[in-house]
Enzyme design. Structure first.
Site, PDB file in Angstrom:
ATOM      1  N   TRP A 102       7.860  -0.231 -15.759  1.00  0.00           N
ATOM      2  CA  TRP A 102       6.784  -1.176 -15.466  1.00  0.00           C
ATOM      3  C   TRP A 102       5.426  -0.507 -15.585  1.00  0.00           C
ATOM      4  O   TRP A 102       4.458  -1.118 -16.088  1.00  0.00           O
ATOM      5  CB  TRP A 102       6.982  -1.823 -14.090  1.00  0.00           C
ATOM      6  CG  TRP A 102       8.292  -2.543 -14.049  1.00  0.00           C
ATOM      7  CD1 TRP A 102       9.413  -2.197 -13.359  1.00  0.00           C
ATOM      8  CD2 TRP A 102       8.654  -3.699 -14.823  1.00  0.00           C
ATOM      9  NE1 TRP A 102      10.433  -3.063 -13.648  1.00  0.00           N
ATOM     10  CE2 TRP A 102      10.011  -3.998 -14.536  1.00  0.00           C
ATOM     11  CE3 TRP A 102       7.961  -4.515 -15.730  1.00  0.00           C
ATOM     12  CZ2 TRP A 102      10.681  -5.068 -15.118  1.00  0.00           C
ATOM     13  CZ3 TRP A 102       8.634  -5.589 -16.311  1.00  0.00           C
ATOM     14  CH2 TRP A 102       9.970  -5.851 -16.005  1.00  0.00           C
ATOM     15  N   ASP A 169       0.641  -1.096  -8.276  1.00  0.00           N
ATOM     16  CA  ASP A 169       1.673  -2.122  -8.403  1.00  0.00           C
ATOM     17  C   ASP A 169       2.732  -1.815  -7.355  1.00  0.00           C
ATOM     18  O   ASP A 169       3.478  -0.852  -7.476  1.00  0.00           O
ATOM     19  CB  ASP A 169       2.265  -2.064  -9.817  1.00  0.00           C
ATOM     20  CG  ASP A 169       3.432  -3.032 -10.020  1.00  0.00           C
ATOM     21  OD1 ASP A 169       3.825  -3.719  -9.056  1.00  0.00           O
ATOM     22  OD2 ASP A 169       3.949  -3.096 -11.144  1.00  0.00           O
ATOM     23  N   LYS A 193      10.712  -9.577  -4.246  1.00  0.00           N
ATOM     24  CA  LYS A 193      11.508  -8.523  -3.605  1.00  0.00           C
ATOM     25  C   LYS A 193      11.420  -8.739  -2.083  1.00  0.00           C
ATOM     26  O   LYS A 193      12.236  -9.424  -1.523  1.00  0.00           O
ATOM     27  CB  LYS A 193      11.005  -7.129  -3.968  1.00  0.00           C
ATOM     28  CG  LYS A 193      10.657  -6.946  -5.429  1.00  0.00           C
ATOM     29  CD  LYS A 193      11.852  -6.812  -6.344  1.00  0.00           C
ATOM     30  CE  LYS A 193      11.376  -6.444  -7.741  1.00  0.00           C
ATOM     31  NZ  LYS A 193      12.408  -6.380  -8.745  1.00  0.00           N
TER      32      LYS A 193
END
Lengths: 356, 356
Positions: A102, A169, A193
């Site tokens: 990511w 992030d 999440k």
């Protein structure tokens, strides 16, 4: 049969979130209407959005510190684009730490905008560790990092102190541990999440860093416009925001981030201890960088795969096959996972040892 | 008491969508897991996404005609940006019809990219009509229009035939009437009117028009990347996509777009007839451009406002105050609204006439 959901995300959420959100679909706030059919401008939903925004800041200890919380659309992947659009000057540069898939995606999007310095990367070691000992160019417009790498099972334990905005992030570990969140200027996280179901993205922005890039920013990508519109620049994802609020309320009742961190530490310790003790298994990530959210591990002998897979399935476990980039197994132990589910997995690992 | 939900969006959806989606939150497909906690890569959700994509094309008569359907994030407002990114050449131009607030928003974003020709605008008449008799520059890269203007209650009844891609924002009337949808090259629509709850956006793209702008497109804004990833380039809004599928399945069972168009015509006729007959009211939009989705109307004498408002509230009606740009009232009659609810409103209008 009781299910033990180890999915890496979207993932397990508290049962009360399922119960309350299902009820709100049938009759929201006793209004006779479903949460799915009400206007985002209705008094009841404006109250949901306001509470979700303030509770997110409260749980991170960021109230009254110049931050605003937004619930935007597009996932972390859209933030990969919004961050440089809002922060990277024309002809400026940005510094990125490459700790996984990511992070690498964020770097790719930043390169559209200008010079993007990768200060360090663990790509050569298949991202099995968090790079350390790097230096960040003092003239960068901002520094970007990824706090937890779901795929590889690594997690940053320390963050640099820098004289520039720090963007993080935190999609896969926000609300899971206490950090000095005021070190960061932008924190973003896809909900799916620890915060709620897929479909909304929390973005926390320190207002004073905005408006300095000199760029003309398309309206829908402009953090200042979203702040001015109180996170209603366009229709927000009503239901995902509502279910996120329910999850944040559950976390607050539990005692907040400090309380859930203790539970997360206990779960991680239980599983990593077994990975290290059991001669059939080995961990995939560098020990000092192990993630408390996603434990990646492998069988030392792949010949036991079928037996192990049959055993954990029989125990009601789902979602633990590893990502294809790593192989083996990945046990994701997000906030809502009870330690009893981790014990079930550990018991299966012990049973495999006995069976072989 | 029975509610009559006239909200302009998010708006009324079929009761069976509420019932089935609430059930899926408690136990999805009898898996023992909630739809909110499953991976978007799970077999069960991939099947949902695939069916939603193919059913959207089927209902519009666009199967096997070179189109792909995507369920993206960010709302129509992000499409305002994606359309020029994907279609407007460097140094090229685009043609836009300005028929209302959302068209105007799309124009604003296009101007970031290049020459944006507004072929006609009804802004001077407060968008109370659809501009007609315009010509489109033959060298434009594409033509963009908005099929229905929620705020002003106008709807395009005819679309130009042009030798360039035609892009249409159908957010507020998609799936409500039969059109030759193959006239369009890109159709996009936020879900939250006739398709589902807020949080996902349907984008239908004719593949052959892509890849011709010569621009480098950020990954998350690139239609080709979303098509290649089968609408899973990043985590989709799992629940909003599922609830959209349920709504599309309901529409198919009802007989599809042709069947619902008949019902929509009957509802609109019932209400507009009363607006025209009742001496206390007048319509706000040009008669020939009246929307079958959103009927805007005013009291001839504002002194009756309080009485009328008390009466419709007492009848269980909600969501009919007009947008501040128009004032008065706006009755949104999307696919899921039964004609019985429209009759309740008409009865209140008649009762007001008698009471005064």
């Amino acid at each position: 049969m009781k299910k033990h959901n180890y999915s890496a995300g979207p993932c397990i959420l508290p049962q009360e979130v399922f119960d309350k959100s299902a009820q709100a679909i049938l009759n929201f706030n006793d209004s006779g209407l479903s949460i799915l059919e009400i206007s985002h401008r209705s008094k009841d939903f404006v109250a949901v959005m306001d509470e979700a925004r303030s509770l997110a800041l409260e749980l991170l200890g960021l109230e009254d510190k110049g931050y605003k919380a937004l619930f935007l659309a597009g996932g972390a992947s859209l933030e990969f684009l919004m961050v440089p659009y809002n922060l990277m000057k024309e002809g400026g540069k940005a510094a990125y730490l490459d700790s996984g898939t990511w992070a690498s995606g964020a770097i790719k999007e930043a390169k559209f905008f200008g010079e993007t310095v990768v200060v360090a990367s663990s790509k050569e070691e298949n991202y099995n560790n968090i790079p350390k000992g790097y230096s960040v160019p003092a003239d960068a417009d901002y520094f970007h990092c990824t706090s937890n790498n779901t795929i590889f099972g690594t997690q940053m334990k320390e963050f640099p102190s820098l004289d520039m905005p720090i963007v993080c992030d935190m999609s896969s570990d926000i609300f899971s541990r206490v950090l000095d969140f005021s070190k960061f200027d932008i924190i973003y996280a896809g909900a799916q999440k620890n915060m709620g179901p897929a479909g909304t993205t929390l973005v926390i922005v320190k207002e004073e860093i905005l408006g300095k890039s000199g760029r003309i920013i398309p309206s829908i990508l402009d953090y200042e416009k979203h702040i001015k519109a109180e996170s209603m620049y366009n229709t927000p994802a009503v239901f995902p925001v509502y279910a996120s609020l329910l999850t944040l309320q559950w976390l607050k009742k539990l005692g907040g981030v400090a309380a859930v961190e203790k539970l997360n530490n206990a779960k991680a310790e239980l599983l990593y201890n077994e990975i290290d003790r059991n001669p059939l298994f080995k961990g995939a990530a560098a020990v000092e960088d192990r993630s408390n959210m996603n434990a990646t591990f492998l069988l030392n002998d792949a010949a036991h795969t079928e037996t192990f897979d049959t055993m954990w399935k029989a125990a009601g476990i789902s979602g633990i096959p590893g990502h294809r980039s790593v192989g083996g197994y990945r046990a994701s132990m997000y906030n809502a996972m009870p330690i009893e589910s981790v014990q079930v997995l550990v018991d299966v690992m012990k049973a495999l040892e006995k069976a072989i």
